[in-house]
Design a protein around this motif. Structure first.
Motif, short mmCIF file in Angstrom:
data_model
loop_
_atom_site.label_atom_id
_atom_site.label_comp_id
_atom_site.label_asym_id
_atom_site.label_seq_id
_atom_site.Cartn_x
_atom_site.Cartn_y
_atom_site.Cartn_z
N ASP A 158 0.77 -1.25 0.00
CA ASP A 158 0.00 0.00 0.00
C ASP A 158 0.80 1.31 0.00
O ASP A 158 0.30 2.31 -0.51
CB ASP A 158 -1.01 -0.01 1.15
N PRO A 159 2.02 1.36 0.56
CA PRO A 159 2.76 2.62 0.40
C PRO A 159 2.92 2.97 -1.08
O PRO A 159 2.80 4.13 -1.47
CB PRO A 159 4.11 2.30 1.06
N PHE A 160 3.13 1.96 -1.92
CA PHE A 160 3.22 2.18 -3.36
C PHE A 160 1.86 2.55 -3.94
O PHE A 160 1.71 3.54 -4.66
CB PHE A 160 3.79 0.93 -4.04
N GLN A 161 0.84 1.78 -3.57
CA GLN A 161 -0.50 2.01 -4.12
C GLN A 161 -1.02 3.42 -3.78
O GLN A 161 -1.57 4.12 -4.63
CB GLN A 161 -1.47 0.94 -3.58
N GLY A 162 -0.82 3.85 -2.52
CA GLY A 162 -1.27 5.18 -2.09
C GLY A 162 -0.53 6.28 -2.84
O GLY A 162 -1.11 7.29 -3.24
N THR A 163 0.77 6.06 -3.05
CA THR A 163 1.59 7.05 -3.76
C THR A 163 1.16 7.16 -5.22
O THR A 163 1.08 8.26 -5.78
CB THR A 163 3.08 6.65 -3.67
N VAL A 164 0.88 6.03 -5.86
CA VAL A 164 0.43 6.04 -7.26
C VAL A 164 -0.87 6.84 -7.38
O VAL A 164 -1.02 7.68 -8.28
CB VAL A 164 0.24 4.59 -7.78
N GLY A 165 -1.80 6.63 -6.45
CA GLY A 165 -3.07 7.36 -6.47
C GLY A 165 -2.86 8.85 -6.29
O GLY A 165 -3.43 9.68 -7.02
N ALA A 166 -2.01 9.21 -5.34
CA ALA A 166 -1.77 10.64 -5.05
C ALA A 166 -1.11 11.34 -6.24
O ALA A 166 -1.49 12.46 -6.62
CB ALA A 166 -0.88 10.77 -3.81
N LYS A 167 -0.13 10.67 -6.85
CA LYS A 167 0.56 11.28 -8.00
C LYS A 167 -0.39 11.47 -9.18
O LYS A 167 -0.33 12.48 -9.88
CB LYS A 167 1.72 10.38 -8.45
N LEU A 192 -3.85 2.91 3.72
CA LEU A 192 -3.93 3.50 2.39
C LEU A 192 -4.22 5.00 2.47
O LEU A 192 -3.63 5.80 1.73
CB LEU A 192 -5.00 2.76 1.58
N ALA A 193 -5.09 5.40 3.39
CA ALA A 193 -5.39 6.83 3.59
C ALA A 193 -4.10 7.57 3.99
O ALA A 193 -3.78 8.63 3.44
CB ALA A 193 -6.47 7.00 4.66
N GLN A 194 -3.37 6.98 4.91
CA GLN A 194 -2.14 7.62 5.38
C GLN A 194 -1.10 7.75 4.26
O GLN A 194 -0.49 8.80 4.08
CB GLN A 194 -1.60 6.78 6.54
N TYR A 195 -0.91 6.70 3.46
CA TYR A 195 0.09 6.75 2.39
C TYR A 195 -0.34 7.72 1.29
O TYR A 195 0.49 8.42 0.71
CB TYR A 195 0.33 5.35 1.80
N PHE A 196 -1.63 7.77 1.01
CA PHE A 196 -2.14 8.73 0.03
C PHE A 196 -1.85 10.15 0.50
O PHE A 196 -1.34 10.99 -0.24
CB PHE A 196 -3.65 8.54 -0.18
N LYS A 197 -2.18 10.41 1.76
CA LYS A 197 -2.01 11.76 2.32
C LYS A 197 -0.54 12.20 2.29
O LYS A 197 -0.23 13.31 1.85
CB LYS A 197 -2.53 11.78 3.77
N GLU A 198 0.34 11.30 2.72
CA GLU A 198 1.77 11.64 2.74
C GLU A 198 2.24 12.06 1.35
O GLU A 198 2.88 13.09 1.17
CB GLU A 198 2.59 10.43 3.20
N ALA A 199 1.89 11.26 0.35
CA ALA A 199 2.36 11.53 -1.01
C ALA A 199 1.67 12.76 -1.60
O ALA A 199 2.30 13.57 -2.31
CB ALA A 199 2.13 10.31 -1.90
N PHE A 200 0.39 12.92 -1.31
CA PHE A 200 -0.38 14.05 -1.86
C PHE A 200 0.18 15.37 -1.31
O PHE A 200 0.35 16.33 -2.06
CB PHE A 200 -1.85 13.88 -1.48
N GLU A 201 0.48 15.40 -0.03
CA GLU A 201 0.97 16.65 0.58
C GLU A 201 2.43 16.91 0.21
O GLU A 201 2.83 18.05 0.03
CB GLU A 201 0.74 16.62 2.09
N LYS A 202 3.18 15.84 0.06
CA LYS A 202 4.58 15.99 -0.37
C LYS A 202 4.63 16.61 -1.76
O LYS A 202 5.52 17.41 -2.08
CB LYS A 202 5.26 14.62 -0.38
N GLY A 203 3.66 16.27 -2.58
CA GLY A 203 3.61 16.78 -3.95
C GLY A 203 2.92 18.14 -4.05
O GLY A 203 2.64 18.61 -5.16
N GLY A 204 2.58 18.76 -2.93
CA GLY A 204 2.02 20.12 -2.97
C GLY A 204 0.51 20.19 -2.78
O GLY A 204 -0.06 21.29 -2.77
N GLY A 205 -0.16 19.03 -2.61
CA GLY A 205 -1.60 19.06 -2.35
C GLY A 205 -1.88 19.22 -0.86
O GLY A 205 -0.97 19.25 -0.04
#
Ligand code: PHE
Length: 384
Positions: A158-167, A192-205
């Protein structure tokens, strides 16, 4: 030749515990007993049915059937299926039964992370090999920093899956804000919520709102009223098809216009395609992938079951073939030898090449699918 009485008595005395240990009739010592644990009833029963279909197709192609068993090379194989109802306690019960009564040396399953994590804590102390097809939470193979050496998987994590969704949300949908809802008692949806959030905010969201709910909640009105006020670009719903369908339709009824996004848990013919229309989710595979392995698998599956295989069926087929290959190569029912082969082997599978890393996690690509006009439509493939 006459056998001295004392020798005969000793021989019989030695034989009795050996028979008792093997738990079955003679000639069974070489048999590999394989248990499948999957949710055939309950809130994700389409996951269980697809998984069973994938496992049985792979076994049948290898010459093994559920009613008759069969042989992989010289190793006799028998199959046993248990329903976990997508309940962790039930998963532990059936795993314990398979191990102590049926004497399985290998378990395929379970399907969801919450059950598979619980089952892994039964298989590992018993030194029984376990391969999960689709449980994506990191805790399935590693907990408290410790690798559970007998557990393997056919899916990415899921760290990968969440990151793919966020990107995808950031780069393709140009989203800047998101709200998220997740089930507090389910490691898969929390993670999954946590991994999505981390990647989304890292990318400026920015995640402007998040809240959790209980597994049995059905009325999301209060929390959706709050979300409506934020007008987020994305509403991220990382749960299974029944729950996201319910939340999605209630969100649209509230006038929420956000694009829905989620993970592999959406993959079901019983998703509410109307409520979720326009939504995107990350998944393990697409039947539209032009690779030859995909084409021949989809054709064989259609011929047997009259339906296009979903990711659950595909990964179950892949996980079963990992076990089949390990048995072919080791010509053994010894869980230790099978474990070693799984840890080091590279498997060419329908969903892509599978090689478990030191933590039992394969590095694989993801597919992004959209719910459109009552169907899943392939959008993109994303490499790690
Ligand atoms: N990844 C989900 C979990 O870990 C299970 C799942 C996989 C559901 C694939 C649907 C499709 O709980």
């Amino acid at each position: 030749m006459r056998i001295p009485r004392i020798v005969a008595v000793v021989a019989i005395a030695l034989l009795i515990p050996a028979l008792a240990l093997s738990g079955c009739s003679s000639g069974d010592k070489k048999t590999l007993r394989v248990g499948l644990i999957t949710p055939l009833t309950g809130d994700v029963k389409t996951f269980g049915e697809s998984t069973k279909n994938g496992v049985l197709l792979a076994m049948e192609q290898a010459g093994v059937t559920l009613d008759k068993g069969g042989k992989i090379g010289n190793v006799p194989v028998k199959l046993f299926i248990q329903d976990d109802r997508n309940d962790a306690t039930e998963g532990v019960n059936v795993a314990t039964k398979l191990i102590s009564e049926t004497k399985v040396q290998a378990i395929i399953g379970s399907v969801t992370s919450k059950v598979t994590i619980a089952v892994s804590n039964v298989t590992n102390p018993a030194k029984v090999v376990q391969i999960t097809s689709t449980a994506t939470n990191p805790k399935v193979t590693v907990e408290d920093g410790k690798r559970k050496p007998y557990t393997f998987r056919a899916c990415f994590i899921d760290p990968f899956q969440g990151t793919v969704g966020a990107k995808f949300a950031l780069d393709t949908l140009k989203a800047r804000t998101a709200a998220m809802l997740y089930d507090q008692s389910n490691d898969y949806t929390v993670g999954l919520a946590q991994y999505f959030k981390e990647a989304f905010e890292k990318g400026g969201g920015k995640v402007v709102f998040e809240a959790s709910y209980g597994t049995n909640d059905t009325d999301f009105s209060a929390v959706l009223t709050k979300i409506a006020g934020f007008k987020p670009d994305i509403l991220y719903l990382p749960d299974y098809y029944q729950k996201v369908s319910l939340i999605g339709s209630q969100a649209r009824a509230k006038g929420i216009k956000s694009v829905f996004m989620g993970g592999d848990g959406w993959d079901s013919s019983e998703l509410d395609f109307k409520a979720m229309d326009g939504g995107y989710f990350t998944n393990h595979y697409s039947p539209d992938d032009p690779r030859a392995e995909v084409k021949s698998f989809v054709a064989a599956y259609k011929a047997k079951y009259g339906a296009v295989p979903d990711a659950l069926a595909t990964l179950a087929y892949d996980a079963t073939n990992m076990l089949i290959t390990a048995v072919k190569q080791t010509q053994s029912n010894d869980p230790e030898k099978i474990r070693e082969y799984l840890a080091n082997g590279t498997f060419s599978a329908v969903s892509g090449t599978i090689k478990n890393d030191a933590n039992g996690n394969p590095i694989k690509s993801a597919a992004i699918l959209q719910i459109k006009d009552g169907k899943q439509q392939f959008v993109a493939s994303v490499n790690p």
